[in-house]
Scaffold this motif. Sequence first.
Motif, PDB file in Angstrom:
ATOM      1  N   ARG A 221       0.828  -1.202   0.000  1.00 18.43           N
ATOM      2  CA  ARG A 221       0.000   0.000   0.000  1.00 18.43           C
ATOM      3  C   ARG A 221       0.867   1.259   0.000  1.00 18.43           C
ATOM      4  N   TYR A 222       1.981   1.197   0.725  1.00 19.28           N
ATOM      5  CA  TYR A 222       2.889   2.339   0.812  1.00 19.28           C
ATOM      6  C   TYR A 222       4.315   1.889   0.465  1.00 19.28           C
ATOM      7  N   PRO A 223       4.577   1.609  -0.810  1.00 17.27           N
ATOM      8  CA  PRO A 223       5.935   1.178  -1.183  1.00 17.27           C
ATOM      9  C   PRO A 223       6.921   2.334  -1.079  1.00 17.27           C
ATOM     10  N   LEU A 224       8.185   1.998  -0.947  1.00 14.45           N
ATOM     11  CA  LEU A 224       9.234   3.014  -0.878  1.00 14.45           C
ATOM     12  C   LEU A 224       9.233   3.843  -2.155  1.00 14.45           C
ATOM     13  N   PHE A 225       9.179   3.177  -3.301  1.00 13.74           N
ATOM     14  CA  PHE A 225       9.036   3.837  -4.593  1.00 13.74           C
ATOM     15  C   PHE A 225       7.893   3.157  -5.330  1.00 13.74           C
ATOM     16  N   PRO A 226       6.839   3.871  -5.674  1.00 12.04           N
ATOM     17  CA  PRO A 226       5.718   3.236  -6.357  1.00 12.04           C
ATOM     18  C   PRO A 226       6.098   2.738  -7.738  1.00 12.04           C
ATOM     19  N   ALA A 227       5.591   1.567  -8.085  1.00  9.82           N
ATOM     20  CA  ALA A 227       5.901   0.992  -9.399  1.00  9.82           C
ATOM     21  C   ALA A 227       5.316   1.824 -10.532  1.00  9.82           C
ATOM     22  N   SER A 228       4.338   2.685 -10.220  1.00  7.25           N
ATOM     23  CA  SER A 228       3.689   3.470 -11.269  1.00  7.25           C
ATOM     24  C   SER A 228       4.646   4.449 -11.959  1.00  7.25           C
ATOM     25  N   VAL A 229       5.754   4.824 -11.278  1.00  5.05           N
ATOM     26  CA  VAL A 229       6.685   5.761 -11.926  1.00  5.05           C
ATOM     27  C   VAL A 229       7.288   5.146 -13.181  1.00  5.05           C
ATOM     28  N   PHE A 230       7.353   3.827 -13.233  1.00 11.87           N
ATOM     29  CA  PHE A 230       7.953   3.161 -14.391  1.00 11.87           C
ATOM     30  C   PHE A 230       6.978   3.040 -15.560  1.00 11.87           C
ATOM     31  N   HIS A 231       5.734   3.496 -15.357  1.00 10.44           N
ATOM     32  CA  HIS A 231       4.791   3.517 -16.469  1.00 10.44           C
ATOM     33  C   HIS A 231       5.105   4.664 -17.430  1.00 10.44           C
TER      34      HIS A 231
END
Length: 471
Positions: A248-258
């Motif tokens: 729910r609260y990752p260190l770096f969200p995977a969405s940035v790689f979209h």
Amino acid sequence: MNRDRSLGYLPWLVAVGFFMQTLDTTIVNTALPAMAHSLGERPLRMQSVVIAYALTMAMLIPASGWLADRFGTRRTFFSAILLFIVGSLLCAASHTLLQLTGARVVQGAGGAMLLPVGRLAILRAFPRERLLAAMSFIAIPGLIGPLVGPTLGGWLVEVASWHWIFLINVPIGLAGCICTFALMPDSRAPVAPFDLGGYMLLAVGMVAVSFAVDGLSELSLRHATVLLLLVFGLASLTAYWLRAPQQRYPLFPASVFHTPTFSIGLLGNLFARLGSSSMPFLTPLLLQVSLGYSPFHAGLMMLPTSAAAILSKRLVTPIIQRVGYRRMLVTNTLLVGAAMASLALLTAHEALTLVVLQLALFGLVNSLQFTAMNTVTLKDLAGPEASSGNSLLSMVQMLAMSLGVAAAGGLLTTFEDVFGRTHSLLAFHGTYLCVGLMTAVSAWIFWQLPPDTRASVPQPQFAEHKTTEAT
């Protein structure tokens, strides 16, 4: 002190902290041979002094924002300066390479928080109409530190001893501690639970990979141990990215790689920097160990690189607007690789003018490269993703510096074994050729950018972010 006057002094406080961190990134390089002699070590085996600092910064940068939100910007910035002072004192008091490396870890822990927390304090304290000027101002030490660091380090070694490259931080740091309590607002923000599991996976992965790269040179690890460290490190990093989308609260969200430009730019930053990050380590060693320069003279020889880097800043935006990011970065990456490989032509009888021109050329194209890479990586991110992307980019840059120095140290050791210790110049020649080739090959990454990717005007808080850009 009224609020307006306090705001006027705050950028100076943050800039001084940033200057301390950038200065210490480069001031050590010129002093490495003197340190080696004092500690009974060989100059070509001193890379751990640089790696420990850069790797610690890479590990702690992701946690700096959360710490500032949780404990307040004033307390966190004060603690960062205090850690930096303690680390500097421990460095100056070291009697063995192991002690010095451990002290650099403490120093790096403080340095990792100086810029991110200081920048966060600026963002929260300044109104929007004054923010750009404040952020531009605190970016200046990122250029000045690398400009004066090598020369100052060489001068201190000659007029005093290498210990003073660390002791000069103490009075500056103490003044910074006092000013922090007087000037810095103690802003806080609601914090989400810290992703400790993800952080540990990232930290362990970075340390294991760095140890693996450095394992065959300075650490003298067996091949099986190096292989296990490399597999374990890569597995930890892979586990983080597989785990992040489930949190729910990752260190770096995977969405940035979209965002394609971010993914390509981040990978390009990592691999293109491996070679260029080794240059501030390699060149002062080459000048002193193989070409017989004094520490001060070697430091002066680094000025063309830094000066050309500063002068190149006005060229970046017009070039990118004219030819686009892809063509500019592919071409310039090849030029950076060629500039590094050209140093393999240096001999003890080389004309001074030619050496200066080679170093200035490298500084010019390398600075263009860093600014363009930083901007293309972050330009399409917005909102919370911009903050996460900026922190991740900072971490990757410091990791690349650690891996680049470790790789250069390993190459030096390998070529020294091939050519013998009496032919250290040939070992440097082979290393320069290899790091130049490593950089040139990374141009393929930037070829994946969309052909029509062009520049808006780079924002100073992004384009001037990196602390070692002038090196």
